[in-house]
Design an enzyme around this catalytic site. Structure first.
Site, PDB file in Angstrom:
ATOM      1  N   CYS A 116       4.695  -5.746   2.945  1.00  0.00           N
ATOM      2  CA  CYS A 116       5.184  -4.349   3.148  1.00  0.00           C
ATOM      3  C   CYS A 116       5.442  -3.968   1.241  1.00  0.00           C
ATOM      4  O   CYS A 116       5.680  -4.103   0.225  1.00  0.00           O
ATOM      5  CB  CYS A 116       7.234  -5.444   2.896  1.00  0.00           C
ATOM      6  SG  CYS A 116       7.869  -3.041   2.787  1.00  0.00           S
ATOM      7  N   CYS A 119       7.613  -2.059  -0.005  1.00  0.00           N
ATOM      8  CA  CYS A 119       8.509  -2.405  -0.779  1.00  0.00           C
ATOM      9  C   CYS A 119       8.102  -2.943  -2.322  1.00  0.00           C
ATOM     10  O   CYS A 119       9.004  -2.921  -3.762  1.00  0.00           O
ATOM     11  CB  CYS A 119       8.724  -3.911  -0.057  1.00  0.00           C
ATOM     12  SG  CYS A 119      10.009  -3.938   1.445  1.00  0.00           S
ATOM     13  N   ASP A 120       6.522  -3.529  -2.212  1.00  0.00           N
ATOM     14  CA  ASP A 120       6.164  -3.721  -3.489  1.00  0.00           C
ATOM     15  C   ASP A 120       4.837  -3.354  -3.948  1.00  0.00           C
ATOM     16  O   ASP A 120       4.617  -3.328  -4.855  1.00  0.00           O
ATOM     17  CB  ASP A 120       5.613  -5.222  -2.819  1.00  0.00           C
ATOM     18  CG  ASP A 120       6.924  -5.853  -2.553  1.00  0.00           C
ATOM     19  OD1 ASP A 120       7.492  -6.483  -2.680  1.00  0.00           O
ATOM     20  OD2 ASP A 120       6.340  -7.649  -1.812  1.00  0.00           O
TER      21      ASP A 120
END
Length: 295
Positions: A116, A119-120
């Site tokens: 992701c 996300c990261d």
């Protein structure tokens, strides 16, 4: 054990649904599964769920029967025992990112390898370094473009000699000055210093030639698998296996069964959107239960 509302799943959608149901005095039961756990945010959501009156059970639901009411739920390893029952069910089991199971993947998962980018991607280990994205569809193009905000360069590894992405997304990616596409290329190994990813082994799918690529991050963009196997086909899904709900609601085809989070959302897949749809599922369940009591 009988409960008015059973929530299956322990992510942002499941716990948000639990909090709203608990605030409505429904005393919900949340089956979080044996593999539950994770971030500080999830720990706080769990604490809030319990504080409002949710019963959290650390067991996995392996089978359900949605053909009659009350609905039946069986816990993994205890399928021969009497099932739990519920008047309403909220399914919030999420979707699991497809992984490549490369040699070294387990060592560097979340230590340079992620599924992701949104996300990261902003994490310090991915800033001002070279990164790689695996995939040739719209998701890969979107993630590669997103990562250019942080990376010094983004390498996109495409198995074939063309993209599956739409022309608009593909052209945007191909024109980006910080993105290099490697055609007919697959990753074969993740290597590092034991703590962080440092390079990938690559293979040309046409010639078989092998080489190395120095990168500090690898992002998979090869799809997700919704966690619906335990439903055994009792609810309709789309061609990718995501649960179908009535647009604008969390209602499935079975009255009293609702779905929230990534198990029914293949577009956004973010914690905040999952939490929002978990709230929708709870409100829909609350309204449905109130309607049943008036019958």
């Amino acid at each position: 054990m009988h409960t008015k509302v059973a929530i299956i799943g322990s992510g942002p959608a499941g716990h948000t649904a639990a909090i709203y149901c608990a605030r409505a005095n429904l005393e919900p039961t949340l089956f979080e599964g044996f593999m539950a756990g994770g971030t500080e945010m999830m720990d706080k959501l769990r604490q809030q769920s319990e504080r409002f009156g949710t019963t959290v059970i650390t067991e996995t639901i392996s089978k359900v029967d949605l053909s009659a009411k009350p609905f039946k739920l069986w816990r993994e390893g205890n399928e021969a025992a009497e099932p739990d029952t519920a008047d309403a069910i909220i399914i919030a089991t999420g979707a699991t990112a497809r992984r490549m199971n490369l040699p070294g993947e387990e060592t560097y998962w979340q230590q340079g390898i992620s599924a992701c980018a949104v996300c990261d991607g902003a994490a310090p280990i991915f800033r001002n370094v070279e990164l790689a994205v695996v995939g040739g569809g719209d998701s890969a193009a979107e993630e590669a473009i997103y990562l250019t905000k942080y990376a010094s360069k983004v390498h996109v590894l495409v198995r074939r000699d063309k993209l599956r992405a739409s022309k608009v997304m593909g052209d945007r990616m191909l024109r980006h000055p910080k993105i290099q596409v490697h055609w007919n290329t697959v990753a074969t190994e993740a290597r590092g210093d034991g703590k962080l990813l440092k390079e990938l082994g690559l293979r040309d799918t046409q010639t078989g030639e092998e080489r190395s690529l120095a990168v500090n991050g690898l992002f998979y963009a090869i799809g997700h698998v919704p966690n619906t196997a335990f439903l055994e086909g009792q609810l309709p899904t789309d061609t990718d296996g995501y649960l179908l709900v009535t647009p604008g609601t969390s209602k499935t085809s079975v009255p009293g069964v609702f779905a929230g989070g990534d198990v029914q959302d293949k577009r956004y897949r973010q914690a905040v959107t999952a939490a929002g749809s978990g709230c929708m599922a709870a409100l829909d369940a609350i309204t449905w239960l109130e309607e049943q009591s008036d019958v």
